[in-house]
Enzyme design. Structure first.
Site, PDB file in Angstrom:
ATOM      1  N   VAL A  44       0.817  -1.218   0.000  1.00 40.78           N
ATOM      2  CA  VAL A  44       0.000   0.000   0.000  1.00 40.78           C
ATOM      3  C   VAL A  44       0.851   1.268   0.000  1.00 40.78           C
ATOM      4  O   VAL A  44       2.037   1.250   0.294  1.00 40.78           O
ATOM      5  CB  VAL A  44      -0.965   0.013   1.208  1.00 40.78           C
ATOM      6  CG1 VAL A  44      -1.882  -1.181   1.166  1.00 40.78           C
ATOM      7  CG2 VAL A  44      -0.204   0.018   2.527  1.00 40.78           C
ATOM      8  N   GLU A  45       0.201   2.381  -0.310  1.00 44.05           N
ATOM      9  CA  GLU A  45       0.822   3.714  -0.413  1.00 44.05           C
ATOM     10  C   GLU A  45       2.032   3.703  -1.339  1.00 44.05           C
ATOM     11  O   GLU A  45       3.091   4.254  -1.033  1.00 44.05           O
ATOM     12  CB  GLU A  45       1.176   4.266   0.973  1.00 44.05           C
ATOM     13  CG  GLU A  45      -0.054   4.628   1.789  1.00 44.05           C
ATOM     14  CD  GLU A  45       0.266   5.484   2.995  1.00 44.05           C
ATOM     15  OE1 GLU A  45       1.369   6.061   3.055  1.00 44.05           O
ATOM     16  OE2 GLU A  45      -0.584   5.578   3.880  1.00 44.05           O
TER      17      GLU A  45
END
Length: 812
Positions: A501-502
């Protein structure tokens, strides 16, 4: 003097001039004097001498003839540069421009100012922040039953949800004027570290409201009305936020989102107004299933020109209440059996007013830049902190377990194979925590470290993966059997989440760290790109001439520095007074070598470098290792250079130097022009590969400090409180670990004197009773040893289930 010796002498003179970065006049006079000397000393060889003088004239005369140089040399170079310059999309440009650069720029310069590094403020919590850590955060950790959260409820308990909202866990960064805590990013990081050691679900739940989401966007870009309405409600937990960016067709390439909004008239709360009609499909949205206000990224269009003559505004961010008609929300994803609230959101013909745009209509089309700027700070804190929390818990429990667990009548930590892995775990965790603290201190200074955040997002989560893998190896069956007494399994399961993620790690390494870093941090590259885009060509030529001459001088200096430092093993490099002076010197050498390598690669490959992802990834690795090494040295300095920590600091630096050396070697072995590889290695590594992986003796010394309640272990685990949850298995482990020498003394000395203790049918408690009966222990000693034996029995116990109970668990 022979021709060969004269050439060597000339090269030595040129290297010295470049190394000391001499001005043009000094170059001219020195080279002229050298050539006069060679002409007089070398007998015959007139063709050779004429060639040297001819080359010197060709090289130096144009430097004094500005008009001639600019017209006949610089103009063709500028024209060629314009053609070879990589095309940068609008979203790429916004990403490049977003955020700040700080220490990374020093590393890119090839001559880092270490005093400037050490002058950065030390990351320290305020009294109020520490009180929050000792109070509400410790209470929260004590409330967590991660087995129940994961395998029974698939959610935090209602008690925990209420506690998170009432104690302000969702408002750590919201200013006090809006009802928030007004804490620093360091405090945000500290909270996540402590909580992540007990539950990824709880830590992830805290992350979103305090990271990339509506709260941060409203605080930085929102209108006064949006701030007054939403921030107090977010601070109190009345509103639960989420932010929807990723969708089925746009993951890492978030700039290509197909979700759109069209400016049109429609009905909103019973009134006909001018607004935006949205259609979108999002997934992987944390807190979406329970969110009451959704931050939404979409592309805004105005085909009927109801706002202006502009058709396409670009990516825009808006706030959409959950109850808005047309939204489908509430279903959940299950990321690797870690049940934090995460799920999809869809919208069809969702109509919102124009003032729903974050920042108002003036911010229409600015969404991508807003997101990237917020991501710089959020990415620097959230995922690295969760990874550090997991790593600290893994090191704490693995070191204690390796001391307590015995095989072949010795603690397994005494086996060198186990010690090697434990030493690596400790060294990696030191690097992770040092980088986390240094970057948090940058964010605390209101910086948005774009490149640093990408560096620590990638490398801290990757090192966290290694730490968790080693922890599982050492624990063996104890680690792989899930149950209420397993303190590693869920953290191990959740590692790929932080990797993904991110910004997926592969993308971050291959495209972002070097790609963005080269443009933002290089002392000349961005200036040259900006000049090449100037419309006034005459002005551009004059500026390009000046900047390129400085750039050429920079390249020659860094090349000379890299070679000379390589030949002298960095012995004469200026460095701070420190017990780690040699490491400052070595990192300075690699900074110069990196600056030369980057310029060489840019000249050779030009716009192609953008597509050479493996080379770009390795160049990013070198920059990252320089940044991580700087963080390690700074942390050691900030802590007063404790002598007990020298082993772990040396291990960390040796590891980073070794990895950096290998990355540079791999670059030179994979150049598209093979003939350049050997010549590059002569400059970068004139004496060959000099740095080795941390040695066995050093690694085992680091491991030893994790196998006892040492000061080094205490400093490494700072921020982890293993005493706040008496029911958590790590609490029992730490209780026994603190008394392990008492138990070992009993088993080594008392049992040896106990008659009948070696009978095969006697267990540990039978032997203890025999020792008591034979008056080898006092009653108080017997009670203490019995307590410790019971602790060890419970710690070594592995969970098991009846078939019926296991079926119920699996059904959940």
């Amino acid at each position: 003097m022979s021709i060969f010796l004269s050439l060597l002498f000339l090269l030595a003179v040129l290297t010295c001039l470049a190394y000391f970065n001499m001005m043009l006049t000094a170059w001219t006079l020195t080279v002229a004097a050298t050539l006069v000397g060679i002409t007089g000393v070398v007998s015959g060889a007139w063709i050779f001498k004429l060639f040297l003088w001819f080359f010197a004239v060709i090289a130096f005369v144009p430097l004094y003839l500005d008009d001639f140089r600019q017209r006949y040399i610089m103009k063709p170079i500028l024209d060629f540069y314009r053609k070879m310059m990589p095309k940068i999309s609008e979203t790429e440009q916004q990403a490049i421009d977003a955020g700040d650069v700080s220490w990374e720029q020093q590393l890119f310069s090839g001559k880092p100012d270490w005093d400037a590094l050490l002058s950065f403020p030390e990351a320290v919590l305020t009294g109020e922040e520490q009180a929050f850590m000792d109070g509400p955060v410790a209470i929260l950790c004590g409330m967590i039953d991660d087995w129940k959260i994961t395998h029974v409820d698939a959610d935090l308990s209602q008690e925990i949800w209420t506690f998170l909202k009432s104690e302000g866990f969702f408002a750590l960064l919201i200013p006090k004027q809006y009802g928030g805590k007004g804490f620093s990013e360091l405090a945000h990081s500290a909270v996540l570290i402590k909580v992540a050691g007990y539950s990824i679900t709880a830590a992830s739940t805290i992350t979103v409201p305090n990271s990339l989401g509506p709260g941060e966007l409203i605080l930085k870009y929102g209108t006064d009305a949006q701030k007054q309405h939403y921030l107090p409600r977010l601070a109190s937990g009345t509103e639960v936020p989420c932010f929807a960016l990723t969708g089925p067709k746009a993951g890492s390439d978030a700039g290509s989102i197909p979700d759109y909004g069209v400016v049109s008239y429609g009905q909103y709360q019973g009134k006909d107004i001018l607004g935006i009609r949205l259609n979108f499909d999002k997934r992987y949205i944390t807190l979406a299933p329970i969110a009451t206000v959704i931050g939404l990224a979409f592309k805004l269009y105005d085909p009927e020109h109801l706002l202006s003559e502009k058709d396409n505004y670009g990516i825009t961010c808006a706030l959409v209440p959950r109850a808005t008609p047309g939204m489908t929300i509430g279903r959940r994803h299950l990321p690797l059996n870690v049940p934090f609230q995460n799920g999809p959101i869809q919208g069809k013909d969702v109509f919102i007013p124009l003032d729903s745009i974050i920042g108002g209509i003036e911010r229409a089309g600015q969404g991508w830049r807003m997101l990237v700027e917020c991501l710089s700070a959020g990415r620097a804190i959230s995922l690295p902190s969760n990874a550090v929390g997991g790593a600290k818990m893994a090191v704490a429990t693995t070191g204690a377990y390796a001391r307590i667990r015995r095989q072949f009548n010795v603690s397994i930590g005494q086996f060198e194979g186990v010690g090697a892995k434990l030493g690596e775990m400790a060294g990696w965790t030191y690097i992770m925590d040092a980088a986390r603290l240094f970057t948090a201190s940058l964010v605390n200074q209101d910086l948005e470290p774009a490149i640093a955040s990408a560096i620590i997002k990638y490398h801290v989560t990757e090192l966290g993966r290694k730490v968790e893998n080693h922890a599982m190896d050492i624990h063996g069956g104890k680690g792989i059997c899930l149950g209420p007494n397993n303190y590693l399994g869920r953290s191990y399961q959740g590692v790929p989440i932080s990797i993904t993620v991110e910004g997926a790690n592969i993308l971050t390494r291959c495209l972002i760290i070097f790609g963005q870093g080269a443009i933002r941090c290089h002392p000349y590259l961005l200036k040259e790109m900006q000049i090449a885009q100037m419309e006034n060509k005459d002005e551009a030529l004059i500026k390009f001439d000046s900047v390129l001459l400085d750039h050429i001088r920079h390249i020659s200096n860094r090349k000379a520095r890299a070679f000379v430092m390589g030949m002298t093993h960095s012995l004469f490099v200026t460095a701070p007074k420190s017990s780690m002076k040699r490491y400052y010197q070595h990192f300075s050498r690699f900074s110069s070598a990196y600056a030369f390598l980057v310029d060489t690669m840019t000249i050779l490959l030009g716009s192609q470098l953008k597509r050479k992802e493996l080379l770009s990834g390795r160049l990013g690795d070198v920059l990252s290792y320089l940044y991580l090494g700087s963080s390690v040295l700074k942390q050691f300095s900030d802590q007063g250079e404790p002598k007990a920590d020298r082993n772990i600091v040396e291990w960390s630096c040796d590891y980073l130097l070794y990895e950096m050396q290998n990355a540079m070697q791999d670059i030179t072995h994979n150049l598209p022009f093979p003939v350049l590889g050997p010549s590059m290695r002569i400059v970068l590594f004139p004496l060959g590969k000099q740095f080795k992986y941390p040695g066995d003796k050093l690694t085992l010394a680091v491991a030893k400090s994790m196998l006892e309640p040492s000061d080094t272990r205490q400093r490494l685990l700072q921020g982890m409180d293993l005493s706040c949850h008496p029911k958590h298995p790590s609490y029992l482990l730490e209780q026994l670990f603190s008394k392990i020498e008492v138990l070992e003394h009993y088993e080594k000395n008392i049992l040896a004197k106990t008659q009948g203790a070696n009978d095969f049918h006697h267990d540990d408690f039978d032997k203890l009773q025999l020792a008591r009966e034979q008056k080898l222990l006092t009653d108080s000693e017997w009670q203490e040893i019995e307590r410790l034996l019971m602790l060890r029995k419970n710690i070594l116990k592995v969970d098991d289930f009846s078939p019926q109970d296991l079926s119920l668990v699996l059904e959940k």
